[in-house]
Motif scaffolding. Structure first.
Motif, PDB file in Angstrom:
ATOM      1  N   THR A 126       0.843  -1.198   0.000  1.00 15.21           N
ATOM      2  CA  THR A 126       0.000   0.000   0.000  1.00 15.21           C
ATOM      3  C   THR A 126       0.877   1.246   0.000  1.00 15.21           C
ATOM      4  O   THR A 126       1.943   1.273   0.616  1.00 15.21           O
ATOM      5  CB  THR A 126      -0.930  -0.007   1.221  1.00 15.21           C
ATOM      6  N   ILE A 154      -5.840   0.397   6.989  1.00 19.71           N
ATOM      7  CA  ILE A 154      -5.718   0.534   5.539  1.00 19.71           C
ATOM      8  C   ILE A 154      -5.279  -0.828   4.998  1.00 19.71           C
ATOM      9  O   ILE A 154      -4.282  -1.389   5.447  1.00 19.71           O
ATOM     10  CB  ILE A 154      -4.696   1.619   5.140  1.00 19.71           C
ATOM     11  N   TYR A 157      -2.448  -3.487  -0.875  1.00 20.19           N
ATOM     12  CA  TYR A 157      -2.525  -3.026  -2.263  1.00 20.19           C
ATOM     13  C   TYR A 157      -3.482  -1.842  -2.419  1.00 20.19           C
ATOM     14  O   TYR A 157      -4.220  -1.736  -3.390  1.00 20.19           O
ATOM     15  CB  TYR A 157      -2.947  -4.168  -3.195  1.00 20.19           C
ATOM     16  N   CYS A 158      -3.470  -0.941  -1.440  1.00 11.78           N
ATOM     17  CA  CYS A 158      -4.283   0.273  -1.518  1.00 11.78           C
ATOM     18  C   CYS A 158      -3.422   1.451  -1.968  1.00 11.78           C
ATOM     19  O   CYS A 158      -2.190   1.416  -1.893  1.00 11.78           O
ATOM     20  CB  CYS A 158      -4.917   0.586  -0.167  1.00 11.78           C
ATOM     21  N   LEU A 172     -10.099   1.225   4.952  1.00 11.23           N
ATOM     22  CA  LEU A 172     -10.089   1.169   3.489  1.00 11.23           C
ATOM     23  C   LEU A 172      -9.817  -0.273   3.104  1.00 11.23           C
ATOM     24  O   LEU A 172      -8.793  -0.833   3.499  1.00 11.23           O
ATOM     25  CB  LEU A 172      -9.007   2.096   2.933  1.00 11.23           C
ATOM     26  N   ASP A 174      -8.944  -3.856   1.074  1.00  7.72           N
ATOM     27  CA  ASP A 174      -7.865  -4.275   0.180  1.00  7.72           C
ATOM     28  C   ASP A 174      -8.163  -3.856  -1.257  1.00  7.72           C
ATOM     29  O   ASP A 174      -9.321  -3.762  -1.670  1.00  7.72           O
ATOM     30  CB  ASP A 174      -7.704  -5.795   0.215  1.00  7.72           C
ATOM     31  N   TYR A 175      -7.100  -3.622  -2.021  1.00  2.00           N
ATOM     32  CA  TYR A 175      -7.204  -3.340  -3.465  1.00  2.00           C
ATOM     33  C   TYR A 175      -8.141  -2.163  -3.741  1.00  2.00           C
ATOM     34  O   TYR A 175      -9.012  -2.222  -4.606  1.00  2.00           O
ATOM     35  CB  TYR A 175      -7.690  -4.585  -4.221  1.00  2.00           C
ATOM     36  N   SER A 176      -7.955  -1.089  -2.993  1.00  4.40           N
ATOM     37  CA  SER A 176      -8.812   0.079  -3.141  1.00  4.40           C
ATOM     38  C   SER A 176      -7.986   1.347  -3.263  1.00  4.40           C
ATOM     39  O   SER A 176      -6.820   1.393  -2.862  1.00  4.40           O
ATOM     40  CB  SER A 176      -9.766   0.205  -1.942  1.00  4.40           C
ATOM     41  N   VAL A 177      -8.613   2.384  -3.808  1.00  2.72           N
ATOM     42  CA  VAL A 177      -7.995   3.697  -3.975  1.00  2.72           C
ATOM     43  C   VAL A 177      -8.839   4.725  -3.229  1.00  2.72           C
ATOM     44  O   VAL A 177     -10.071   4.712  -3.324  1.00  2.72           O
ATOM     45  CB  VAL A 177      -7.899   4.074  -5.466  1.00  2.72           C
ATOM     46  N   THR A 191     -13.952  -4.449  -1.770  1.00  2.00           N
ATOM     47  CA  THR A 191     -12.625  -4.360  -2.369  1.00  2.00           C
ATOM     48  C   THR A 191     -12.718  -3.926  -3.827  1.00  2.00           C
ATOM     49  O   THR A 191     -13.792  -3.882  -4.418  1.00  2.00           O
ATOM     50  CB  THR A 191     -11.903  -5.710  -2.286  1.00  2.00           C
TER      51      THR A 191
END
Length: 221
Positions: A126, A154, A157-158, A172, A174-177, A191
């Motif tokens: 992240t 958090i 992979y954010c 937040l 995983d795998y989020s922006v 996600t």
């Protein structure tokens, strides 16, 4: 005495500094880990292989600062907590942990503020990107007229965009922006999403095969 020893350590060559900090404070610092000209005074410091802390970063009043393999904290960050012990503040929060934990290959870039009164966990791979994001884990309960704190999570992979605000109790997935200048004030669960706005809400779905989500090195060229 601790202040004097830490000042002395800052002037030592890197390899000598590592041995000095391990002996004087019981820190665990891998031989490949690096600390710049920085003020790092948690009760416990764990820096795993290839991790680093940049110049002019301050980390104080933490019970634990843990950087896992190749995790990085950049320059000019301000990281504080509120110590455990006898105090009227947070006295009823018996499970409170003033700590910052960074997962493998995660990164906090430059000039961010992290209030670790309660724990802040940053997942593997992240990035807290850009500048001047604020993670604030404590607040005032107006009804009870007392200070309270809640952890911040958090996921892995954010990507947290520049100049965001993240409040206690927020998560937040995983795998989020989290888009730039957003306010994350609650726990989200879906996600592969772009979250953004004030307060942040789900804006769109992100494809699982995004290169950022599948990389095996934290560094992005």
């Amino acid at each position: 005495m601790k202040t004097f020893l830490m000042l002395a350590a800052m002037l030592l060559p890197r390899n000598v500094r590592r041995a000095f900090l391990e002996k004087q404070f019981g820190f665990q610092i891998h031989p490949t880990a690096r600390i710049g000209f920085a003020w790092i005074t948690p009760t416990r410091l764990i820096m795993e292989e290839g991790s680093s802390i940049g110049h002019l970063t301050v980390a104080k009043n933490l019970d634990l600062l843990h950087l896992k393999t190749r995790a990085t904290i950049g320059r000019g960050n301000w990281i504080t907590g509120f110590p455990l012990g006898n105090s009227s503040h947070f006295a009823d929060e018996t499970n409170r942990r003033p700590e910052l934990i960074l997962g493998e290959h995660s990164a906090i870039t430059n000039r961010h503020l992290l209030d670790c009164t309660s724990s802040i966990t940053i997942g593997a791979f992240t990035t807290v990107a850009g500048f001047q994001s604020q993670f604030i884990s404590h607040a005032i309960d107006l009804r009870l007229n007392r200070q309270t704190s809640r952890p911040i999570q958090i996921g892995k992979y954010c990507f947290v965009g520049t100049n965001c605000v993240v409040l206690g109790g927020a998560a937040l997935p995983d795998y989020s922006v989290l888009g730039a200048k957003s306010l994350l004030n609650k726990s989200h669960t879906q996600t592969h999403r772009l979250y953004g706005g004030v307060p942040a809400r789900e804006l769109q779905t992100l494809p699982p095969d995004c290169g950022y989500f599948t990389r095996t090195e934290g560094f992005v060229a």
